[in-house]
Motif scaffolding. Sequence first.
Motif, PDB file in Angstrom:
ATOM      1  N   LEU A 204       0.849  -1.186   0.000  1.00 30.03           N
ATOM      2  CA  LEU A 204       0.000   0.000   0.000  1.00 30.03           C
ATOM      3  C   LEU A 204       0.889   1.242   0.000  1.00 30.03           C
ATOM      4  O   LEU A 204       1.860   1.323   0.761  1.00 30.03           O
ATOM      5  CB  LEU A 204      -0.874   0.057   1.253  1.00 30.03           C
ATOM      6  N   LYS A 205       0.542   2.204  -0.846  1.00 38.49           N
ATOM      7  CA  LYS A 205       1.179   3.517  -0.779  1.00 38.49           C
ATOM      8  C   LYS A 205       0.165   4.492  -0.197  1.00 38.49           C
ATOM      9  O   LYS A 205      -0.981   4.551  -0.656  1.00 38.49           O
ATOM     10  CB  LYS A 205       1.623   4.000  -2.158  1.00 38.49           C
ATOM     11  N   ILE A 206       0.584   5.246   0.792  1.00 38.34           N
ATOM     12  CA  ILE A 206      -0.292   6.238   1.428  1.00 38.34           C
ATOM     13  C   ILE A 206       0.330   7.609   1.209  1.00 38.34           C
ATOM     14  O   ILE A 206       1.492   7.835   1.549  1.00 38.34           O
ATOM     15  CB  ILE A 206      -0.464   5.951   2.935  1.00 38.34           C
ATOM     16  N   TRP A 207      -0.439   8.521   0.630  1.00 42.26           N
ATOM     17  CA  TRP A 207       0.034   9.865   0.286  1.00 42.26           C
ATOM     18  C   TRP A 207      -0.833  10.920   0.957  1.00 42.26           C
ATOM     19  O   TRP A 207      -2.053  10.797   0.993  1.00 42.26           O
ATOM     20  CB  TRP A 207      -0.017  10.057  -1.227  1.00 42.26           C
ATOM     21  N   HIS A 208      -0.167  11.949   1.478  1.00 45.38           N
ATOM     22  CA  HIS A 208      -0.883  13.109   2.015  1.00 45.38           C
ATOM     23  C   HIS A 208      -0.144  14.363   1.572  1.00 45.38           C
ATOM     24  O   HIS A 208       1.086  14.394   1.557  1.00 45.38           O
ATOM     25  CB  HIS A 208      -0.978  13.047   3.534  1.00 45.38           C
ATOM     26  N   GLU A 209      -0.895  15.395   1.214  1.00 48.75           N
ATOM     27  CA  GLU A 209      -0.285  16.584   0.623  1.00 48.75           C
ATOM     28  C   GLU A 209       0.755  17.248   1.505  1.00 48.75           C
ATOM     29  O   GLU A 209       1.706  17.857   1.004  1.00 48.75           O
ATOM     30  CB  GLU A 209      -1.355  17.611   0.256  1.00 48.75           C
ATOM     31  N   ALA A 210       0.600  17.173   2.833  1.00 52.25           N
ATOM     32  CA  ALA A 210       1.532  17.836   3.744  1.00 52.25           C
ATOM     33  C   ALA A 210       2.408  16.858   4.522  1.00 52.25           C
ATOM     34  O   ALA A 210       3.526  17.199   4.898  1.00 52.25           O
ATOM     35  CB  ALA A 210       0.757  18.715   4.728  1.00 52.25           C
ATOM     36  N   LEU A 211       1.907  15.650   4.770  1.00 52.51           N
ATOM     37  CA  LEU A 211       2.622  14.694   5.618  1.00 52.51           C
ATOM     38  C   LEU A 211       3.507  13.739   4.837  1.00 52.51           C
ATOM     39  O   LEU A 211       4.267  12.977   5.433  1.00 52.51           O
ATOM     40  CB  LEU A 211       1.616  13.913   6.468  1.00 52.51           C
ATOM     41  N   GLY A 212       3.399  13.753   3.509  1.00 52.88           N
ATOM     42  CA  GLY A 212       4.289  12.950   2.684  1.00 52.88           C
ATOM     43  C   GLY A 212       3.725  11.587   2.316  1.00 52.88           C
ATOM     44  O   GLY A 212       2.510  11.405   2.218  1.00 52.88           O
ATOM     45  N   GLU A 213       4.632  10.615   2.103  1.00 51.35           N
ATOM     46  CA  GLU A 213       4.262   9.270   1.668  1.00 51.35           C
ATOM     47  C   GLU A 213       4.858   8.228   2.603  1.00 51.35           C
ATOM     48  O   GLU A 213       5.893   8.434   3.219  1.00 51.35           O
ATOM     49  CB  GLU A 213       4.798   8.985   0.258  1.00 51.35           C
ATOM     50  N   GLN A 214       4.174   7.099   2.670  1.00 47.30           N
ATOM     51  CA  GLN A 214       4.739   5.915   3.304  1.00 47.30           C
ATOM     52  C   GLN A 214       4.129   4.681   2.663  1.00 47.30           C
ATOM     53  O   GLN A 214       3.154   4.766   1.903  1.00 47.30           O
ATOM     54  CB  GLN A 214       4.519   5.909   4.808  1.00 47.30           C
ATOM     55  N   THR A 215       4.694   3.517   2.934  1.00 52.67           N
ATOM     56  CA  THR A 215       4.189   2.271   2.372  1.00 52.67           C
ATOM     57  C   THR A 215       3.939   1.260   3.490  1.00 52.67           C
ATOM     58  O   THR A 215       4.542   1.336   4.567  1.00 52.67           O
ATOM     59  CB  THR A 215       5.167   1.672   1.345  1.00 52.67           C
ATOM     60  N   LYS A 216       3.036   0.325   3.192  1.00 48.99           N
ATOM     61  CA  LYS A 216       2.706  -0.756   4.118  1.00 48.99           C
ATOM     62  C   LYS A 216       2.563  -2.052   3.326  1.00 48.99           C
ATOM     63  O   LYS A 216       1.941  -2.066   2.250  1.00 48.99           O
ATOM     64  CB  LYS A 216       1.377  -0.472   4.832  1.00 48.99           C
ATOM     65  N   LYS A 217       3.110  -3.141   3.855  1.00 45.85           N
ATOM     66  CA  LYS A 217       2.933  -4.455   3.258  1.00 45.85           C
ATOM     67  C   LYS A 217       1.650  -5.089   3.799  1.00 45.85           C
ATOM     68  O   LYS A 217       1.381  -5.029   5.002  1.00 45.85           O
ATOM     69  CB  LYS A 217       4.120  -5.361   3.583  1.00 45.85           C
ATOM     70  N   ILE A 218       0.856  -5.666   2.900  1.00 45.90           N
ATOM     71  CA  ILE A 218      -0.379  -6.330   3.317  1.00 45.90           C
ATOM     72  C   ILE A 218      -0.517  -7.667   2.600  1.00 45.90           C
ATOM     73  O   ILE A 218       0.096  -7.893   1.555  1.00 45.90           O
ATOM     74  CB  ILE A 218      -1.629  -5.475   3.016  1.00 45.90           C
ATOM     75  N   THR A 219      -1.324  -8.538   3.177  1.00 45.33           N
ATOM     76  CA  THR A 219      -1.705  -9.789   2.521  1.00 45.33           C
ATOM     77  C   THR A 219      -3.220  -9.905   2.592  1.00 45.33           C
ATOM     78  O   THR A 219      -3.804  -9.760   3.677  1.00 45.33           O
ATOM     79  CB  THR A 219      -1.050 -11.008   3.195  1.00 45.33           C
ATOM     80  N   VAL A 220      -3.834 -10.156   1.459  1.00 45.19           N
ATOM     81  CA  VAL A 220      -5.295 -10.296   1.374  1.00 45.19           C
ATOM     82  C   VAL A 220      -5.625 -11.754   1.113  1.00 45.19           C
ATOM     83  O   VAL A 220      -5.245 -12.315   0.076  1.00 45.19           O
ATOM     84  CB  VAL A 220      -5.873  -9.394   0.270  1.00 45.19           C
ATOM     85  N   ALA A 221      -6.318 -12.391   2.061  1.00 40.02           N
ATOM     86  CA  ALA A 221      -6.723 -13.785   1.914  1.00 40.02           C
ATOM     87  C   ALA A 221      -7.973 -13.877   1.047  1.00 40.02           C
ATOM     88  O   ALA A 221      -8.727 -12.906   0.921  1.00 40.02           O
ATOM     89  CB  ALA A 221      -6.990 -14.389   3.291  1.00 40.02           C
ATOM     90  N   PRO A 222      -8.227 -15.023   0.428  1.00 40.89           N
ATOM     91  CA  PRO A 222      -9.448 -15.185  -0.368  1.00 40.89           C
ATOM     92  C   PRO A 222     -10.692 -14.866   0.466  1.00 40.89           C
ATOM     93  O   PRO A 222     -10.865 -15.404   1.568  1.00 40.89           O
ATOM     94  CB  PRO A 222      -9.417 -16.660  -0.773  1.00 40.89           C
ATOM     95  N   SER A 223     -11.501 -13.965  -0.021  1.00 44.51           N
ATOM     96  CA  SER A 223     -12.725 -13.503   0.650  1.00 44.51           C
ATOM     97  C   SER A 223     -12.443 -12.911   2.029  1.00 44.51           C
ATOM     98  O   SER A 223     -13.353 -12.785   2.839  1.00 44.51           O
ATOM     99  CB  SER A 223     -13.748 -14.645   0.770  1.00 44.51           C
ATOM    100  N   GLY A 224     -11.199 -12.529   2.263  1.00 47.69           N
ATOM    101  CA  GLY A 224     -10.829 -12.025   3.580  1.00 47.69           C
ATOM    102  C   GLY A 224     -10.753 -10.515   3.647  1.00 47.69           C
ATOM    103  O   GLY A 224     -10.972  -9.811   2.660  1.00 47.69           O
ATOM    104  N   SER A 225     -10.442 -10.039   4.838  1.00 48.96           N
ATOM    105  CA  SER A 225     -10.337  -8.606   5.073  1.00 48.96           C
ATOM    106  C   SER A 225      -9.025  -8.321   5.804  1.00 48.96           C
ATOM    107  O   SER A 225      -8.778  -8.876   6.879  1.00 48.96           O
ATOM    108  CB  SER A 225     -11.518  -8.104   5.907  1.00 48.96           C
ATOM    109  N   SER A 226      -8.200  -7.484   5.200  1.00 46.20           N
ATOM    110  CA  SER A 226      -6.948  -7.081   5.814  1.00 46.20           C
ATOM    111  C   SER A 226      -7.139  -5.697   6.431  1.00 46.20           C
ATOM    112  O   SER A 226      -7.553  -4.757   5.758  1.00 46.20           O
ATOM    113  CB  SER A 226      -5.831  -7.039   4.760  1.00 46.20           C
ATOM    114  N   VAL A 227      -6.871  -5.585   7.743  1.00 43.78           N
ATOM    115  CA  VAL A 227      -7.066  -4.332   8.467  1.00 43.78           C
ATOM    116  C   VAL A 227      -5.703  -3.701   8.722  1.00 43.78           C
ATOM    117  O   VAL A 227      -4.800  -4.346   9.260  1.00 43.78           O
ATOM    118  CB  VAL A 227      -7.816  -4.565   9.788  1.00 43.78           C
ATOM    119  N   VAL A 228      -5.572  -2.428   8.331  1.00 44.78           N
ATOM    120  CA  VAL A 228      -4.287  -1.742   8.387  1.00 44.78           C
ATOM    121  C   VAL A 228      -4.409  -0.471   9.220  1.00 44.78           C
ATOM    122  O   VAL A 228      -5.367   0.295   9.066  1.00 44.78           O
ATOM    123  CB  VAL A 228      -3.806  -1.381   6.964  1.00 44.78           C
TER     124      VAL A 228
END
Length: 234
Positions: A204-228
Amino acid sequence: MRTTPFLALFMTISIVATAWGYDVRPVKNGGEVRGRVKLIGPVSKDETIVVTKDHQRCGKTLKREKYVINADGGIKNAVVLVEGINAGKPVPKSAMVIDNKMCAFDPHVQVGMVGQDLVLRNDDPVLHNTHLYHDNMTIFNANLPRQGMEFERTVFRPGVITLTCDAHPWMKGYLYMSEHPYVAVTDAQGDFSITDLPPGAYTLKIWHEALGEQTKKITVAPSGSSVVAVEFTK
């Protein structure tokens, strides 16, 4: 040679699919990534803009909307993008809409997909001249002199696009254009949700106009929900 509406639609779809490498395919056992983007530490105070013209419509001051952060630290207007996807759910059919309203852009941050239409609208009874920039280069410049006027174009540039108004220099907004439909912008609580995601491991890439960018690794299971949980510090 005259281009028929059907041919024009076919050409547009072909351009998007070929140039940006995204294919629409059925998503089997699709999952979801959802979460909240927060500021850790003291909540930043949003800047107050002094309005220099058109006071009858725009008032005397406006909020910059650079820091829209609730009491719990939830950040509005952060963009969340799943990287590295080239096939999946259908692309958006409706146009993005950005309104010039009370001498501010509404919404302040909008997300869309390369090849999607953008409608710029003037809700004010004053002239607006909405100017779009990508890497400091003009994409197009929309003159909207009357209330109710609209200007529509297709946006083919990926990444961050800055909106300004030549008539009201304090106005600023953003488009974040993705090469696929797996992108979202956080709400007033800082929450986001991206659905119908093919199972797998992603960044995941997360961008904000003033706070910048960061990334997060995630795994999505079949029919699952990944909470970040995404945390910025200032």
